[in-house]
Scaffold this active site. Structure first.
Site, PDB file in Angstrom:
ATOM      1  N   HIS A 368       9.034  -2.606  -7.353  1.00 39.74           N
ATOM      2  CA  HIS A 368       8.378  -3.650  -6.567  1.00 39.74           C
ATOM      3  C   HIS A 368       8.615  -5.055  -7.112  1.00 39.74           C
ATOM      4  CE1 HIS A 368       6.744  -0.251  -4.471  1.00 39.74           C
ATOM      5  NE2 HIS A 368       6.712  -1.091  -3.471  1.00 39.74           N
ATOM      6  N   ARG A 475       3.144  -5.970   2.761  1.00 42.11           N
ATOM      7  CA  ARG A 475       2.660  -4.933   1.832  1.00 42.11           C
ATOM      8  C   ARG A 475       1.261  -5.325   1.377  1.00 42.11           C
ATOM      9  NH1 ARG A 475       8.349  -5.070   0.265  1.00 42.11           N
ATOM     10  NH2 ARG A 475       9.167  -2.944   0.211  1.00 42.11           N
ATOM     11  N   ARG A 511       0.949  -3.439   6.875  1.00 39.81           N
ATOM     12  CA  ARG A 511       0.930  -2.018   6.491  1.00 39.81           C
ATOM     13  C   ARG A 511      -0.370  -1.723   5.770  1.00 39.81           C
ATOM     14  NH1 ARG A 511       5.525   0.204   2.615  1.00 39.81           N
ATOM     15  NH2 ARG A 511       4.313  -0.902   1.049  1.00 39.81           N
ATOM     16  N   GLU A 609       9.611   7.594   5.772  1.00 39.56           N
ATOM     17  CA  GLU A 609      10.104   7.438   4.398  1.00 39.56           C
ATOM     18  C   GLU A 609       9.987   8.724   3.593  1.00 39.56           C
ATOM     19  OE1 GLU A 609       7.892   4.378   2.358  1.00 39.56           O
ATOM     20  OE2 GLU A 609       5.986   4.974   3.245  1.00 39.56           O
ATOM     21  N   ASN A 632      13.668   2.699   0.927  1.00 43.53           N
ATOM     22  CA  ASN A 632      13.481   2.778  -0.537  1.00 43.53           C
ATOM     23  C   ASN A 632      12.945   4.153  -0.917  1.00 43.53           C
ATOM     24  OD1 ASN A 632      14.046   0.115  -0.249  1.00 43.53           O
ATOM     25  ND2 ASN A 632      11.937  -0.569  -0.543  1.00 43.53           N
ATOM     26  N   ASP A 633      11.886   4.558  -0.227  1.00 44.21           N
ATOM     27  CA  ASP A 633      11.329   5.867  -0.546  1.00 44.21           C
ATOM     28  C   ASP A 633      12.156   6.987   0.058  1.00 44.21           C
ATOM     29  OD1 ASP A 633       9.087   5.544  -2.241  1.00 44.21           O
ATOM     30  OD2 ASP A 633       8.095   4.470  -0.616  1.00 44.21           O
ATOM     31  N   ARG A 643      12.926   6.053  -7.954  1.00 44.38           N
ATOM     32  CA  ARG A 643      13.431   4.701  -7.660  1.00 44.38           C
ATOM     33  C   ARG A 643      13.237   3.736  -8.815  1.00 44.38           C
ATOM     34  NH1 ARG A 643       9.442   2.773  -2.775  1.00 44.38           N
ATOM     35  NH2 ARG A 643       9.767   0.657  -3.476  1.00 44.38           N
ATOM     36  N   CYS A 680      12.687  -1.395   7.193  1.00 40.36           N
ATOM     37  CA  CYS A 680      12.044  -2.408   6.364  1.00 40.36           C
ATOM     38  C   CYS A 680      12.298  -2.151   4.882  1.00 40.36           C
ATOM     39  CB  CYS A 680      10.550  -2.490   6.651  1.00 40.36           C
ATOM     40  SG  CYS A 680       9.679  -0.982   6.268  1.00 40.36           S
TER      41      CYS A 680
HETATM   42  C1  PEP Z   1      10.217   1.654   1.546  1.00 39.37           C
HETATM   43  O1  PEP Z   1       9.824   2.655   0.952  1.00 39.37           O
HETATM   44  O2  PEP Z   1      11.387   1.505   1.927  1.00 39.37           O
HETATM   45  C2  PEP Z   1       9.289   0.543   1.826  1.00 39.37           C
HETATM   46  C3  PEP Z   1       9.644  -0.447   2.602  1.00 39.37           C
HETATM   47  O3  PEP Z   1       8.070   0.574   1.226  1.00 39.37           O
HETATM   48  P1  PEP Z   1       7.782   0.292  -0.332  1.00 39.37           P
HETATM   49  O4  PEP Z   1       9.032  -0.255  -0.930  1.00 39.37           O
HETATM   50  O5  PEP Z   1       6.655  -0.660  -0.378  1.00 39.37           O
HETATM   51  O6  PEP Z   1       7.431   1.638  -0.846  1.00 39.37           O
HETATM   52 MG    MG Z   2       7.734   3.051   0.756  1.00 41.28          MG
END
Ligand code: PEP
Ligand code: MG
Length: 760
Positions: A368, A475, A511, A609, A632-633, A643, A680
């Site tokens: 993050h 977020r 979110r 995700e 990302n997830d 990650r 996203c």
């Molecule tokens: C993701 O997982 O791609 C996402 C946008 O959420 P975060 O990075 O906050 O987990």
């Molecule tokens: Mg995520």
């Protein structure tokens, strides 16, 4: 016992002040614990690591001729030591001299030794050197001895690099051999910037204290004296309290502490260091290390454990020093935050306009902090795990967020090149800024909707600057993270209202809380073995409907009179969770209607995700108004790659064909349900990623404000038809690097090579 010995040797090596000290601690420790006649370590010079024609230099030995140190240099194809490195495997021989690869080296004093055992020192698959033991008798080393040496060699790699880098950054720049290339992490946020390092470190952690030059030794001494007096007082109070509850014997520890505290030898060392120009916390750190290592070197178990007491005392003094000093931080105008773990709170504490870059030992491009860096348009290097932090405070650094490299006070040709890059960056930034009011339309007329991801309010201004069409992902856990308790409904309403109002009438996707995983709340501790597979996001808020309802009501209240709110649900892994969440949202709506606050219809979306959601896409899509892919997830769960784990960062690849296949399936599901699909996750903000997503049929992309101009540039340059063709080709690839090469080739062909510099 073996573990204890390993721990002791690794500890000693970690505490050594320079490379020689570290290597000497290794050979001594190995010889004593394996009870052998000879122990030596050979290293590959840094600049040659990974090269086929690398050499191995004898760096330290116990048992062979000391004069050979630094003189004996072997090629990888020479001798048994070379063979160990070539095979990257241990070799155990009862008589080395009969092996075909045996090489006789004159004047080293090896003749009397027959038994040979060599183990490679490996770091992330590269051979850094070889650890060797030898003995007189003709015998094979036992399995236990082999596994001891192999395990030790594996554990030492990182400490050796650290010692080497730590020593290198203290040398005059002209003497630093290929150091710059060594300070490597992974790219966290694109860009190149220079600035002054500000090392952030956990309080009361002696090992994390950085070096700092003191300008007023008298003042440092005064602080040290005050801290010493405060600890003395604290110990006396503690002893008093304890003596009523435990026996005198157990109170002896406090007496031992008091004795140490009164011991002049401890404080003379600190004073000497302060007078030599070191600030009090680092003088304390080094003196405590020195004293602890004396105890650690003792044979007696009881005495050895006293080292812990010395460190404990040191920590207490440090706590007091930090009290005395307060933690007021002066940030230079171009501050580069450097630390083992940079947190969102660290970022938030830098005054606006002063943050020039970020270097973190932990984390990867999808942590993050990296996402925030991108939102702020600040270059970041993550996972620089071997960086010698304690030596970097206030030094000039160049952060290359494209390649994931940090340069310490670069000179000569490198400096000229880096200065040029920084200038080019500024130019690119200015050029991209001109795109602000231009629409994101492909040359063949396809309009792509571009949104920004936000979290801290500070993000709003840059988002506006880049001409985003709204917020694609807010977020909300970030405003929760920077507080010290759960914000109430009114406070949340105010926070969300600010965001909605800043963008109205443009849409803003908020979110619901996605805490857990790597996004902890200090005031709501969760301890789990596998936090990313644990109580995270929707799972947590469904177990705490009061948190969820408060949040949803606050969002809906904030929406009154604006009407641009959209709600997004994170970490949905099946329809059960979604139905439950939708039920709660309806309940919140009815509760507000009772207060005559009947908002307009709020579109609800679900994040895709978790892999199970991909396979239930039809069932999920028909229940909601839009889908948003969290790459990302999705990447982390699909490829089973944490990650945030720097060690497996090279495996974390959102351009992996499996991830692209999943996205294609999501797009198809969205089309069947007539639900728009956005992305996203960070892939959307990567010029290569945006290109392939465009081709895969994604309707909108949401990304950090810092990434948006680059992506807009790609969209305005590459025709949709070409993007579709590239997506088809990418889906047919078998490996992530093939996909990357394909997309990079196309980007360059359109003259956009400057946008993907780091992929060279
Ligand atoms: C993701 O997982 O791609 C996402 C946008 O959420 P975060 O990075 O906050 O987990
Ligand atoms: Mg995520």
């Amino acid at each position: 016992m073996i573990l204890e010995t390993l721990r002791r040797i690794v500890g000693e090596v970690g505490r050594a002040r320079d490379l020689n000290g570290a290597l000497e601690a290794i050979v001594r420790g190995v010889r004593d614990s394996l009870d052998v006649a000879v122990s030596s370590v050979y290293l590959v010079p840094r600049s040659q690591i990974g090269e086929r024609d690398a050499s191995l230099v004898l760096m330290a030995t116990e048992g062979l001729s000391r004069s050979a140190v630094g003189r004996v240099v072997l090629g990888l194809d020479e001798g048994l030591v070379g063979l160990v490195a070539q095979r990257a495997e241990a070799i155990n021989l009862d008589d080395a001299s009969t092996h075909p690869r045996y090489k006789h080296i004159a004047d080293i004093g090896e003749e009397p030794y027959h038994a040979f055992l060599g183990a490679p020192i490996l770091l992330r698959g590269e051979v850094l050197g070889v650890l060797v033991v030898q003995d007189r008798a003709q015998r094979r080393f036992s399995d236990d001895q082999v596994s001891f040496l192999v395990t030790l060699a594996a554990q030492l790699a990182s400490s050796i690099i650290q010692a080497e880098l730590s020593e290198a950054v203290t040398q005059p720049p002209a003497e630093r051999v290929a150091l710059e290339d060594a300070l490597r992490g992974v790219p966290g946020s694109a860009g190149v910037a220079s600035g002054e390092a500000v090392v952030v470190y956990p309080q009361a952690d002696l090992d994390a204290v950085p070096d700092r030059v003191c300008t007023d030794p008298a003042d440092e001494l005064r602080q040290l004296k005050a801290a010493r007096a405060a600890v003395r007082q604290e110990l006396a109070t503690l002893r008093q309290g304890m003596s009523q509850r435990v026996s005198n014997e157990e109170c002896a520890l406090f007496d031992a502490f008091a004795m140490m505290l009164n011991s002049e030898s401890l404080f003379v060392g600190m004073e000497r260091r302060i007078r030599a120009g070191q600030w009090a916390p680092a003088a304390l750190r080094d003196t405590i290390r020195e004293h602890a290592s004396v105890f650690e070197g003792m044979d007696d178990d009881y005495l050895r454990q006293r080292a812990e007491d010395v460190r404990d005392l040191g920590t207490r003094i440090l706590e007091r020093l930090q009290d005395v000093e307060g933690v007021v931080r002066e940030y230079p105008p171009r501050a580069i935050l450097v630390g083992r773990e940079i947190t969102v709170t660290h970022l938030a504490s830098v005054p606006e306009g002063r943050l020039a870059g970020i270097v973190s030992a932990r984390g990867s491009s999808s942590s993050h902090v990296a996402l925030l860096a991108r939102a702020l348009g600040v270059p970041a290097v993550m996972g620089a795990s071997e960086l010698p932090f304690e030596r970097l405070d206030r030094r000039e650094l160049f952060v290359d967020g494209y390649r994931g490299v940090v340069h310490v006070e670069p000179r000569g040709a490198l400096r000229i090149e880096l200065d040029r890059l920084v200038r080019e960056e500024a130019q690119l930034g200015a050029e991209l800024a001109t795109l602000r009011d231009q629409p994101a339309v492909t040359p063949d007329g396809e309009r792509v909707h571009l949104y920004v991801n936000v979290g801290l309010l500070a993000d709003m201004a840059p988002a506006d600057k880049v001409g985003a069409e709204g917020i694609g992902l807010y977020r909300t856990e970030i405003p929760f993270q920077v507080r010290d308790n759960f914000p109430g409904e009114d406070e949340q309403t105010r926070i969300y209202r600010e965001a909605l109002a800043a963008y109205a009438p443009r849409p803003a996707v908020l979110r619901t809380l996605d805490v857990g995983g790597d996004k902890p709340l200090g005031y709501f501790p969760i301890v789990e073995d596998n936090p990313f597979l644990g109580w995270r996001g929707m799972r947590l808020t469904l177990d705490h409907p009061e948190i969820f309802l408060t949040q949803v009501r606050a969002m809906m209240r904030a929406n009154v009179g604006l009407g641009n709110l959209r709600i997004l649900l994170p970490m949905i892994s099946g329809v059960g969770e979604l139905d439950e969440a939708l039920g709660l949202i309806e309940r919140a709506r009815l509760e507000l209607r009772d207060e005559s606050l009947d908002g307009v219809h709020v579109p609800i979306g679900v994040m895709i995700e978790v892999p199970s959601a991909v396979y239930q896409i039809d069932a999920l899509a028909k229940r909601v108004d839009f889908l948003s892919v969290g790459t990302n997830d999705l990447t982390q769960y699909l490829l089973a790659v944490d990650r945030n784990n720097a060690r497996v960062a090279p495996l974390y690849d959102s351009l992996h064909p499996a991830v692209l296949r999943a996205i294609a399936d999501i797009v198809a599901g969205g089309q069947r349900a007539h639900s728009p699909v956005s992305v996203c996750g960070e892939l959307a903000g990567d010029p290569l990623g945006a290109l392939v997503l465009l081709g895969l049929g994604i309707d909108s992309l949401s990304m950090s404000a810092g990434s948006l101009p680059r992506v807009k540039r790609v969209i305005r340059t590459v025709p949709l038809e070409r993007a579709r063709e590239l997506a088809r080709q990418a889906l047919a690839c078998e490996r992530g690097d093939e996909v990357r090469a394909l997309l990079r080739g196309a980007i360059k062909e359109y003259g956009l090579g400057g946008l993907v510099r780091g992929d060279e």
